[in-house]
Motif scaffolding. Structure first.
Motif, PDB file in Angstrom:
ATOM      1  N   TYR A 144       0.848  -1.195   0.000  1.00  0.00           N
ATOM      2  CA  TYR A 144       0.000   0.000   0.000  1.00  0.00           C
ATOM      3  C   TYR A 144       0.879   1.238   0.000  1.00  0.00           C
ATOM      4  CZ  TYR A 144      -3.764  -3.192   1.258  1.00  0.00           C
ATOM      5  OH  TYR A 144      -4.674  -4.216   1.259  1.00  0.00           O
ATOM      6  N   LYS A 145       0.559   2.174  -0.863  1.00  0.00           N
ATOM      7  CA  LYS A 145       1.292   3.432  -0.906  1.00  0.00           C
ATOM      8  C   LYS A 145       0.568   4.456  -0.048  1.00  0.00           C
ATOM      9  CE  LYS A 145       3.008   7.049  -3.993  1.00  0.00           C
ATOM     10  NZ  LYS A 145       3.028   7.577  -5.375  1.00  0.00           N
ATOM     11  N   GLY A 146       1.318   5.102   0.867  1.00  0.00           N
ATOM     12  CA  GLY A 146       0.675   6.094   1.719  1.00  0.00           C
ATOM     13  C   GLY A 146       1.657   6.749   2.668  1.00  0.00           C
ATOM     14  N   ASP A 147       1.220   7.855   3.244  1.00  0.00           N
ATOM     15  CA  ASP A 147       2.041   8.668   4.142  1.00  0.00           C
ATOM     16  C   ASP A 147       2.078   8.036   5.532  1.00  0.00           C
ATOM     17  OD1 ASP A 147       3.261  10.620   5.658  1.00  0.00           O
ATOM     18  OD2 ASP A 147       1.921  12.249   5.038  1.00  0.00           O
ATOM     19  N   LEU A 148       3.268   7.713   6.004  1.00  0.00           N
ATOM     20  CA  LEU A 148       3.423   7.064   7.306  1.00  0.00           C
ATOM     21  C   LEU A 148       3.118   8.002   8.472  1.00  0.00           C
ATOM     22  CD1 LEU A 148       6.764   5.124   6.652  1.00  0.00           C
ATOM     23  CD2 LEU A 148       4.450   4.183   6.666  1.00  0.00           C
ATOM     24  N   LEU A 149       3.076   9.305   8.202  1.00  0.00           N
ATOM     25  CA  LEU A 149       2.783  10.271   9.263  1.00  0.00           C
ATOM     26  C   LEU A 149       1.330  10.743   9.247  1.00  0.00           C
ATOM     27  CD1 LEU A 149       6.078  12.348   9.066  1.00  0.00           C
ATOM     28  CD2 LEU A 149       5.382  10.821  10.915  1.00  0.00           C
ATOM     29  N   ASP A 150       0.537  10.226   8.315  1.00  0.00           N
ATOM     30  CA  ASP A 150      -0.875  10.596   8.231  1.00  0.00           C
ATOM     31  C   ASP A 150      -1.718   9.663   9.095  1.00  0.00           C
ATOM     32  OD1 ASP A 150      -3.153  12.080   6.829  1.00  0.00           O
ATOM     33  OD2 ASP A 150      -3.636   9.979   6.402  1.00  0.00           O
ATOM     34  N   PHE A 151      -2.516  10.230   9.998  1.00  0.00           N
ATOM     35  CA  PHE A 151      -3.288   9.439  10.959  1.00  0.00           C
ATOM     36  C   PHE A 151      -4.190   8.430  10.257  1.00  0.00           C
ATOM     37  CE2 PHE A 151      -7.056   8.458  13.383  1.00  0.00           C
ATOM     38  CZ  PHE A 151      -6.571   8.170  14.647  1.00  0.00           C
ATOM     39  N   GLU A 152      -5.034   8.891   9.349  1.00  0.00           N
ATOM     40  CA  GLU A 152      -6.024   8.010   8.718  1.00  0.00           C
ATOM     41  C   GLU A 152      -5.353   6.912   7.904  1.00  0.00           C
ATOM     42  OE1 GLU A 152      -9.224   7.826   9.157  1.00  0.00           O
ATOM     43  OE2 GLU A 152      -9.296   9.541  10.526  1.00  0.00           O
ATOM     44  N   THR A 153      -4.279   7.256   7.209  1.00  0.00           N
ATOM     45  CA  THR A 153      -3.576   6.264   6.384  1.00  0.00           C
ATOM     46  C   THR A 153      -3.024   5.137   7.246  1.00  0.00           C
ATOM     47  OG1 THR A 153      -2.977   7.961   4.769  1.00  0.00           O
ATOM     48  CG2 THR A 153      -1.694   5.935   4.741  1.00  0.00           C
TER      49      THR A 153
END
Length: 384
Positions: A52-61
């Motif tokens: 999965y591609k996503g921001d590790l610092l984003d809460f929802e992700t």
């Protein structure tokens, strides 16, 4: 719980080289894995079951990713801790815990943790902003030289600078930071401590680290460290004390200074597989990546003894080269006795970027060190 060839799902936050080497072990055991990483070309992408591609610092992700798995672990500390706390409350097992990560993520909090738990560490001062340092120097509460460290987001030599004069402060980011007393040390050492969910603990041998003088990155890791038995025992006991204080689960790499008086001072820790343990892939009965999997799944810990002396050489991008990577003279180093290269799968190089490592094993650690020097001087990480 049955982890092997089952519906169990292990999540890994971060898809870099440490995650890739963790996946060597999950594939060996046929453990189903999911990885979250912000990069399209993350080294883990080809080896996990789901990417999965996503921001590790984003809460929802992070939260939504964590809900897909039974156990969640990390290969990098810079992740959203609030999301991990919520996942823990909802029954997802998170190792290391959100509490441990929250302390370790911030170098100021980490240093205060050592003081609070009577763990020896270098004297330091905390500052809300770098600009406050000049005032402290002018008032005599801080003296040159010292080591400036950003409290957050420092990694692989970034966010660290030796400050000897006022001019060294120029250009530093105006962020929360610490100023740490310069320690005249003999050696930089590290001990990896493994602790499983039940609290069983095992330590790896003390290793010695040699750093690049400019990049502040490890160039060589030498196991066993070339120190006397008494100093080695002291280092392991302090590492165990740090482990007990954090009550962590998984691996904890404890980096330390050996002073001129043979005191041991804790520098910092990493709650995950670590550069200082890469030698273990070829050199140990149980390598650090398998050990981390064993620990977080509450399996019996493996034997941590070395089968043979081991040295790790970091492969980093050469200065003056940027772009599609070329590993020059790879065949030459592979002809050397006991040499095994590990390439991380990063297609683009840049100066000092970690691109791989080489392990050298030999019954004679001094001979291994000589071969390591030849490896370092032979292989070059350049671009087309």
């Amino acid at each position: 719980m049955n982890y092997f060839s089952s519906d169990f799902k292990l999540g890994i936050l971060g898809g870099g080289q440490l995650g890739k080497m963790l996946l060597y072990e999950t594939r060996k055991f046929d453990i189903y894995t999911l990885v979250l990483d912000p990069g399209d070309e993350a080294p883990c992408k080809i080896a996990c079951n789901e990417f999965y591609k996503g921001d590790l610092l984003d809460f929802e992700t992070v939260y939504n990713f964590g809900k897909k798995v039974n156990v969640l672990t990390i290969e990098i500390e810079n992740v959203n801790v609030d999301a991990l706390e919520k996942l823990e409350k909802e029954g997802v097992k998170v190792y290391p815990s959100a509490k441990t990560l929250r302390t370790i993520q911030n170098k100021g909090k980490q240093k205060l943790f050592y003081v609070d738990h009577n763990i020896p560490t270098a004297p330091f001062s905390r500052f809300a902003y770098t600009e406050e340092i000049e005032t402290a120097i002018n008032h005599g509460s801080l003296q040159f030289p010292f080591v400036w460290k950003s409290t957050q987001f420092g990694y692989d030599g970034q966010g660290v600078k030796i400050v000897k004069t006022y001019s060294d402060l120029e250009g530093l980011p105006n962020v929360e930071c610490i100023a740490e007393e310069m320690i005249p040390f003999k050696n930089e050492l590290a001990v990896i401590v493994a602790r499983n969910v039940s609290g069983h603990v095992a330590t790896y041998p003390v290793v010695e680290m040699e750093f690049h003088p400019e990049a502040n990155q490890v160039e060589y890791v030498i196991c066993p460290a070339r120190i006397d038995k008494e100093t080695a025992k002291k280092a392991q006991l302090i590492a165990l004390k740090v482990s007990q204080a954090f009550n962590h689960t998984g691996l904890l790499a404890v980096e330390m200074f050996q002073t001129q008086n043979d005191e041991i001072l804790v520098n910092e820790v990493a709650p995950r597989p670590h550069n200082s343990g890469h030698y273990s892939i070829e050199g140990s009965y149980t390598n650090q990546f398998e050990q981390h999997i064993r620990a977080i799944l509450n399996l019996p810990l493996g034997k941590t003894d070395s089968k043979v002396g081991g040295i790790m050489v970091n492969l980093v991008g050469e200065e003056g080269y940027e772009g599609d990577v070329v590993y020059e003279n790879m065949e030459e180093i592979m002809q050397m006795e006991g040499v095994t290269p590990h390439i991380y799968g990063k297609r683009k190089t840049r100066p000092f970027r970690k691109m791989g490592h080489v392990t050298i094993v030999n019954k004679d650690i001094n001979e291994a060190r000589k071969i390591a020097e030849r490896v370092k001087n032979t292989i070059k990480v350049i671009s087309k």
